[in-house]
Design a protein around this motif. Structure first.
Motif, PDB file in Angstrom:
ATOM      1  N   SER A  15       0.826  -1.205   0.000  1.00 21.73           N
ATOM      2  CA  SER A  15       0.000   0.000   0.000  1.00 21.73           C
ATOM      3  C   SER A  15       0.859   1.254   0.000  1.00 21.73           C
ATOM      4  O   SER A  15       0.544   2.248  -0.673  1.00 21.73           O
ATOM      5  CB  SER A  15      -0.931   0.009   1.217  1.00 21.73           C
ATOM      6  OG  SER A  15      -1.835  -1.066   1.173  1.00 21.73           O
ATOM      7  N   ILE A  16       1.937   1.231   0.771  1.00 26.45           N
ATOM      8  CA  ILE A  16       2.820   2.396   0.828  1.00 26.45           C
ATOM      9  C   ILE A  16       3.487   2.636  -0.514  1.00 26.45           C
ATOM     10  O   ILE A  16       3.563   3.763  -1.005  1.00 26.45           O
ATOM     11  CB  ILE A  16       3.876   2.217   1.939  1.00 26.45           C
ATOM     12  CG1 ILE A  16       3.214   2.240   3.313  1.00 26.45           C
ATOM     13  CG2 ILE A  16       4.926   3.316   1.845  1.00 26.45           C
ATOM     14  CD1 ILE A  16       4.168   1.917   4.444  1.00 26.45           C
ATOM     15  N   VAL A  17       3.976   1.566  -1.130  1.00 23.25           N
ATOM     16  CA  VAL A  17       4.703   1.711  -2.395  1.00 23.25           C
ATOM     17  C   VAL A  17       3.778   2.163  -3.516  1.00 23.25           C
ATOM     18  O   VAL A  17       4.127   3.045  -4.307  1.00 23.25           O
ATOM     19  CB  VAL A  17       5.387   0.377  -2.761  1.00 23.25           C
ATOM     20  CG1 VAL A  17       6.027   0.478  -4.138  1.00 23.25           C
ATOM     21  CG2 VAL A  17       6.449   0.025  -1.721  1.00 23.25           C
ATOM     22  N   THR A  18       2.588   1.575  -3.605  1.00 25.12           N
ATOM     23  CA  THR A  18       1.678   1.929  -4.688  1.00 25.12           C
ATOM     24  C   THR A  18       0.957   3.243  -4.434  1.00 25.12           C
ATOM     25  O   THR A  18       0.600   3.948  -5.378  1.00 25.12           O
ATOM     26  CB  THR A  18       0.640   0.818  -4.907  1.00 25.12           C
ATOM     27  OG1 THR A  18      -0.050   0.557  -3.670  1.00 25.12           O
ATOM     28  CG2 THR A  18       1.313  -0.462  -5.363  1.00 25.12           C
ATOM     29  N   ALA A  19       0.727   3.571  -3.144  1.00 19.50           N
ATOM     30  CA  ALA A  19       0.084   4.834  -2.757  1.00 19.50           C
ATOM     31  C   ALA A  19      -1.221   5.069  -3.504  1.00 19.50           C
ATOM     32  O   ALA A  19      -1.493   6.158  -4.001  1.00 19.50           O
ATOM     33  CB  ALA A  19       1.040   6.009  -2.989  1.00 19.50           C
ATOM     34  N   GLN A  20      -2.048   4.038  -3.585  1.00 19.55           N
ATOM     35  CA  GLN A  20      -3.304   4.142  -4.319  1.00 19.55           C
ATOM     36  C   GLN A  20      -4.506   4.427  -3.410  1.00 19.55           C
ATOM     37  O   GLN A  20      -5.636   4.459  -3.878  1.00 19.55           O
ATOM     38  CB  GLN A  20      -3.543   2.855  -5.112  1.00 19.55           C
ATOM     39  CG  GLN A  20      -2.544   2.662  -6.246  1.00 19.55           C
ATOM     40  CD  GLN A  20      -2.815   1.405  -7.036  1.00 19.55           C
ATOM     41  OE1 GLN A  20      -3.582   0.547  -6.612  1.00 19.55           O
ATOM     42  NE2 GLN A  20      -2.187   1.299  -8.193  1.00 19.55           N
ATOM     43  N   GLY A  21      -4.279   4.612  -2.153  1.00 21.01           N
ATOM     44  CA  GLY A  21      -5.382   4.909  -1.243  1.00 21.01           C
ATOM     45  C   GLY A  21      -4.864   5.502   0.050  1.00 21.01           C
ATOM     46  O   GLY A  21      -3.663   5.508   0.325  1.00 21.01           O
ATOM     47  N   LYS A  22      -5.777   6.021   0.848  1.00 23.42           N
ATOM     48  CA  LYS A  22      -5.392   6.603   2.120  1.00 23.42           C
ATOM     49  C   LYS A  22      -4.956   5.513   3.095  1.00 23.42           C
ATOM     50  O   LYS A  22      -5.392   4.375   3.002  1.00 23.42           O
ATOM     51  CB  LYS A  22      -6.554   7.389   2.702  1.00 23.42           C
ATOM     52  CG  LYS A  22      -6.893   8.658   1.930  1.00 23.42           C
ATOM     53  CD  LYS A  22      -7.989   9.447   2.626  1.00 23.42           C
ATOM     54  CE  LYS A  22      -8.274  10.756   1.881  1.00 23.42           C
ATOM     55  NZ  LYS A  22      -9.318  11.553   2.550  1.00 23.42           N
ATOM     56  N   MET A  23      -4.097   5.913   4.035  1.00 22.00           N
ATOM     57  CA  MET A  23      -3.588   4.981   5.020  1.00 22.00           C
ATOM     58  C   MET A  23      -3.848   5.503   6.428  1.00 22.00           C
ATOM     59  O   MET A  23      -4.109   6.699   6.625  1.00 22.00           O
ATOM     60  CB  MET A  23      -2.090   4.745   4.812  1.00 22.00           C
ATOM     61  CG  MET A  23      -1.728   4.145   3.473  1.00 22.00           C
ATOM     62  SD  MET A  23      -0.032   3.574   3.461  1.00 22.00           S
ATOM     63  CE  MET A  23      -0.085   2.283   4.692  1.00 22.00           C
ATOM     64  N   ASP A  24      -3.781   4.593   7.379  1.00 25.96           N
ATOM     65  CA  ASP A  24      -3.971   4.965   8.780  1.00 25.96           C
ATOM     66  C   ASP A  24      -2.673   5.575   9.301  1.00 25.96           C
ATOM     67  O   ASP A  24      -1.674   4.875   9.459  1.00 25.96           O
ATOM     68  CB  ASP A  24      -4.361   3.727   9.592  1.00 25.96           C
ATOM     69  CG  ASP A  24      -4.800   4.092  11.006  1.00 25.96           C
ATOM     70  OD1 ASP A  24      -5.362   5.192  11.176  1.00 25.96           O
ATOM     71  OD2 ASP A  24      -4.590   3.280  11.927  1.00 25.96           O
ATOM     72  N   LEU A  25      -2.663   6.886   9.549  1.00 28.38           N
ATOM     73  CA  LEU A  25      -1.476   7.612   9.983  1.00 28.38           C
ATOM     74  C   LEU A  25      -1.635   8.026  11.439  1.00 28.38           C
ATOM     75  O   LEU A  25      -2.742   8.243  11.926  1.00 28.38           O
ATOM     76  CB  LEU A  25      -1.254   8.846   9.115  1.00 28.38           C
ATOM     77  CG  LEU A  25      -1.215   8.609   7.598  1.00 28.38           C
ATOM     78  CD1 LEU A  25      -1.061   9.932   6.862  1.00 28.38           C
ATOM     79  CD2 LEU A  25      -0.093   7.649   7.223  1.00 28.38           C
TER      80      LEU A  25
END
Length: 233
Positions: A15-25
């Motif tokens: 998910s981090i590498v593709t960055a195609q959606g929001k993440m839990d930060l």
């Protein structure tokens, strides 16, 4: 925080590498929130990134595994190296910025050397011994018109691991790994294999058994057969 040696949640890395959606930060001491990750490059040192369960090529092709040259025997370490690098900070920044421009011009795709590709393959093999098993002799044989049940396939794999003092994957992990890499060995995963008891089970087309687990003997023909589609009920 990710366990860099044995990562059980590789979807975080993907998910981090593709960055195609929001993440839990989450900021330290603050409530977490959903947001966008703008840093897509993760750098780790002194160890390769491995996974407990993910045997797919997608996990490994996101990695650029770099190695450094061996330290010369006559090299003397410079205790003031950090201070010297600080003095060259502007030049280092311009050097890095030039590299970023090349990366942007190449559509954000890194140019991979032969060494990087070999390093990635070595990491895959270290984390997944099915590749060495499939290339072994005296246990299985790749054959287009042959077949083997998933159960027998795994038992032969466990036998190979035991005789080579290696830790076997669990049955499900082995099956998932073989399915993910079926194209590499020209195999077909299907549920039309008839085992020695006459029952239709899951298995693989394109491979046959040579070694019989638990019996110190060999046979030339797999006891499993493939049921053609026209013959099925």
């Amino acid at each position: 925080m990710l366990n860099l040696r044995f990562n059980s949640q590789t979807n975080y890395v993907k998910s981090i590498v593709t960055a195609q959606g929001k993440m839990d930060l989450e900021r330290k001491g603050k409530q977490s929130y959903q947001g966008w990750m703008f840093a897509r490059l993760l750098a780790f040192s002194n160890g390769d990134l491995q996974a407990l369960y993910d045997r797919s090529d997608g996990f490994y092709r996101r990695q650029l595994v770099l190695t450094t040259k061996e330290k010369p025997m006559d090299r003397a370490d410079d205790p003031d190296l950090a201070e010297k690098m600080k003095a060259e900070a502007e030049g280092i920044f311009l050097w890095a910025f030039e590299g970023l421009q090349r990366l942007v011009a190449n559509n954000f795709k890194f140019t991979e050397s032969d060494r990087i590709r070999k390093n990635r393959e070595a990491v895959k093999r270290d984390n997944n011994n099915i590749f060495d098993f499939m290339e072994s002799e005296g246990y299985i044989r790749l054959k287009a018109d042959a077949s083997i049940s998933s159960k027998d396939f795994y038992e032969i794999y466990r036998m190979w691991c035991e005789e080579n003092s290696l830790a076997p994957l669990k049955a499900r992990s082995f099956s998932d790994a073989m399915i993910a890499n079926a194209g590499r060995f020209n195999l077909e995963h299907c549920n039309n294999i008839t085992n020695s008891a006459g029952r239709r089970v899951w298995g693989f087309m394109g491979v046959e058994a040579v070694a019989r687990p638990h019996i110190n003997g060999f046979y030339d023909v797999s006891p499993c057969t493939y049921v053609p589609e026209d013959w099925r009920d």
